[in-house]
Design a protein around this motif. Structure first.
Motif, PDB file in Angstrom:
ATOM      1  N   SER A 105       0.940  -1.052   0.010  1.00  8.65           N
ATOM      2  CA  SER A 105       0.038   0.166   0.091  1.00  8.65           C
ATOM      3  C   SER A 105       0.669   1.250   0.198  1.00  8.65           C
ATOM      4  CB  SER A 105      -0.767   0.038   1.352  1.00  8.65           C
ATOM      5  OG  SER A 105      -1.752  -1.019   1.009  1.00  8.65           O
ATOM      6  N   ALA A 106       2.016   1.286   0.745  1.00  5.64           N
ATOM      7  CA  ALA A 106       2.873   2.314   0.757  1.00  5.64           C
ATOM      8  C   ALA A 106       3.496   2.537  -0.595  1.00  5.64           C
ATOM      9  CB  ALA A 106       4.077   2.100   1.873  1.00  5.64           C
ATOM     10  N   ASP A 107       3.832   1.427  -1.228  1.00 10.30           N
ATOM     11  CA  ASP A 107       4.403   1.399  -2.263  1.00 10.30           C
ATOM     12  C   ASP A 107       3.536   2.101  -3.645  1.00 10.30           C
ATOM     13  OD1 ASP A 107       6.731   0.338  -1.857  1.00 10.30           O
ATOM     14  OD2 ASP A 107       6.399  -1.544  -2.565  1.00 10.30           O
TER      15      ASP A 107
ATOM     16  N   ALA B 242       9.312   1.649 -14.918  1.00 15.37           N
ATOM     17  CA  ALA B 242      10.553   1.717 -13.858  1.00 15.37           C
ATOM     18  C   ALA B 242      10.081   0.980 -12.652  1.00 15.37           C
ATOM     19  CB  ALA B 242      10.666   3.097 -13.422  1.00 15.37           C
ATOM     20  N   PHE B 243       8.877   1.031 -12.120  1.00 14.59           N
ATOM     21  CA  PHE B 243       8.248   0.120 -11.020  1.00 14.59           C
ATOM     22  C   PHE B 243       8.464  -1.136 -11.307  1.00 14.59           C
ATOM     23  CE2 PHE B 243       5.070  -1.659  -8.540  1.00 14.59           C
ATOM     24  CZ  PHE B 243       5.219  -1.084  -7.305  1.00 14.59           C
ATOM     25  N   PHE B 244       8.193  -1.843 -12.387  1.00 13.53           N
ATOM     26  CA  PHE B 244       8.527  -3.117 -12.633  1.00 13.53           C
ATOM     27  C   PHE B 244       9.669  -3.473 -12.576  1.00 13.53           C
ATOM     28  CE2 PHE B 244       3.974  -3.072 -14.367  1.00 13.53           C
ATOM     29  CZ  PHE B 244       3.389  -3.928 -13.471  1.00 13.53           C
TER      30      PHE B 244
ATOM     31  N   LEU C 172      -5.376   2.010 -10.383  1.00 15.29           N
ATOM     32  CA  LEU C 172      -4.251   1.510 -11.036  1.00 15.29           C
ATOM     33  C   LEU C 172      -3.289   1.063 -10.159  1.00 15.29           C
ATOM     34  CD1 LEU C 172      -2.617   0.848 -13.598  1.00 15.29           C
ATOM     35  CD2 LEU C 172      -1.898   3.291 -13.651  1.00 15.29           C
ATOM     36  N   VAL C 173      -2.946   1.677  -9.058  1.00 15.25           N
ATOM     37  CA  VAL C 173      -1.775   1.492  -8.366  1.00 15.25           C
ATOM     38  C   VAL C 173      -2.460   0.371  -7.244  1.00 15.25           C
ATOM     39  CG1 VAL C 173      -0.589   3.700  -8.504  1.00 15.25           C
ATOM     40  CG2 VAL C 173      -2.102   3.265  -6.613  1.00 15.25           C
ATOM     41  N   SER C 174      -3.570   0.438  -6.899  1.00 19.97           N
ATOM     42  CA  SER C 174      -4.099  -0.596  -6.152  1.00 19.97           C
ATOM     43  C   SER C 174      -4.055  -2.054  -6.887  1.00 19.97           C
ATOM     44  CB  SER C 174      -5.510  -0.469  -5.670  1.00 19.97           C
ATOM     45  OG  SER C 174      -5.557   0.778  -4.817  1.00 19.97           O
ATOM     46  N   LEU C 175      -4.226  -1.881  -8.194  1.00 19.41           N
ATOM     47  CA  LEU C 175      -4.181  -3.230  -9.101  1.00 19.41           C
ATOM     48  C   LEU C 175      -2.675  -3.613  -9.428  1.00 19.41           C
ATOM     49  CD1 LEU C 175      -7.018  -2.739 -11.685  1.00 19.41           C
ATOM     50  CD2 LEU C 175      -6.915  -4.512  -9.865  1.00 19.41           C
ATOM     51  N   ILE C 176      -2.040  -2.732  -9.390  1.00 20.84           N
ATOM     52  CA  ILE C 176      -0.445  -3.058  -9.414  1.00 20.84           C
ATOM     53  C   ILE C 176       0.068  -3.523  -8.260  1.00 20.84           C
ATOM     54  CG2 ILE C 176       1.669  -2.056  -9.823  1.00 20.84           C
ATOM     55  CD1 ILE C 176       0.698   0.113 -11.652  1.00 20.84           C
ATOM     56  N   ALA C 177      -0.238  -3.006  -7.199  1.00 23.94           N
ATOM     57  CA  ALA C 177       0.085  -3.784  -5.911  1.00 23.94           C
ATOM     58  C   ALA C 177      -0.526  -5.171  -5.639  1.00 23.94           C
ATOM     59  CB  ALA C 177      -0.447  -2.839  -4.753  1.00 23.94           C
TER      60      ALA C 177
END
Length: 361
Positions: free
Chosen positions: A15-17, A44-46, A115-120
């Motif tokens: 969640s922090a990420d 870059a995150f991946f 989007l970021v929740s699905l990525i996490a």
């Protein structure tokens, strides 16, 4: 203080990420067709997580480590483009501002938080070897303009998809159906003449007859989740000067179509009942749905979520598989001035997606 379990600690870190990634996305303008730099941020995150990914224009996608072509695949999708900020903003739309438990910024709610929740969530399951499904994450472009170089461009590159979770702000409730969009340009034809004499055949009057039919007609099949098909005349143009009977009158129909009809069926019905020429702009944005007894829907209901039908259009419209629209945030904040998402909504998004998927994976 009691020690967090490994499960909870991992989700807290993810969640922090997710929050940090969302802040970087907000700070990077990504209007539709201009998403190059946010695509680079997601890539870059991946890379940082040592997760292989692929890219097609501004779309980024990745598969779980133990991807097995023999297993069905779940697509996790949301978009990283945004609309342009309207003139009512009082804050800097590209400054990710935390205040009063909220994160302000353009795209924070629609659909950065999703989007970021699905990525996490994808990262959480990425290394798991024993899942019944494959997982695939797609961060797509051009959703806000229903563009052809977004998810629609990407789909032919992907393996067959069993079903999809599309991240849009629904307060983590379950949108199990979504109306399709059909825009029809219509032209009523008459005969020009002088307005002072009994000459000509007024195209406006012919258009009015057709519009009256559109106002009163009701498609007989009503969706249990989306209600009836909705027809709205939203633009009309005719005439060149006050003393000339117009020989043409153009008008535009905005048709919101439920899963009870195909777009082609709606077009055929309208063409059979009005005099005007009818020309569809596109038949790409189809209605979509997922059965109420689908395992992922039942998993969400078991967590206390409710199902409903969504009147708005998303990337579900280009999918050819069952799809569920679900995500953190509130639809009413989308495209609004000083857009925000609550910080706790991101945590709840990550937790909610994981708990739903754990019941079926």
């Amino acid at each position: 203080m009691p020690q967090l379990s490994a499960h909870t600690a991992q989700q807290t870190a993810l969640s922090a990420d997710a929050l940090n990634l969302l802040k970087r996305l907000i700070a990077t303008p990504s209007f539709s067709r201009e998403e190059e730099h946010t695509a680079e941020l997601i890539a870059a995150f991946f890379l940082e997580k040592q997760i292989p990914f692929e890219r097609l224009r501004y779309n980024i996608w990745a598969k779980n480590r133990h991807f097995d072509p023999a297993k069905p695949t779940i697509l996790l999708n949301s978009h990283h483009d945004t609309v342009k900020p309207n003139k009512s903003w009082t804050l800097d739309p590209f400054n990710p501002l935390e205040r009063d438990g909220k994160l302000f910024g353009l795209g924070s709610n629609d659909a950065g938080g999703c989007l970021v929740s699905l990525i996490a969530t994808f990262v959480y399951f990425y290394d798991r070897p024993d899942m019944a499904y494959n997982l695939m994450l797609a961060a797509s472009a051009e959703e806000e303009i229903s563009g052809r170089d977004g998810l629609e461009l990407l789909l032919p590159e992907l393996p067959p998809i069993s079903f999809a979770i599309v991240g849009e702000p629904t307060e983590m409730q379950l949108a199990i159906a979504e109306k399709g969009l059909l825009v029809l340009d219509c032209t009523a034809h008459g005969i020009s003449g002088h307005a002072a004499r009994d000459e000509g055949d007024n195209a406006i009057y012919k258009a009015i007859q057709d519009i009256n039919w559109l106002i009163t007609y009701q498609f007989p099949k009503v969706s249990p989740t989306l209600g009836p098909v909705k027809l709205s005349v939203t633009i009309i143009n005719a005439g060149t000067q006050h003393n000339v009977v117009p020989d043409t009158c153009t008008f535009t129909i905005d048709a919101r179509v439920t899963e009870q009809y195909t777009l082609e069926e709606v077009i055929e019905t309208i063409q059979a009942n009005i005099q005007s020429d009818v020309k569809p702009r596109s038949i790409r944005l189809k209605p979509s749905s997922i059965p109420a007894d689908h395992p992922i829907v039942k998993a969400g209901v078991a967590l206390g979520r409710h199902t409903y039908g969504s009147p708005t259009t998303s990337d579900q419209a280009v999918l050819n598989c069952p799809s569920l629209k679900c995500g953190p945030g509130h639809s009413g904040r989308s495209h609004s001035a000083d857009e925000f998402i609550y910080l706790h909504e991101i945590e709840e998004g990550v937790d909610g997606y994981i708990r739903m998927l754990e019941q079926i994976l």
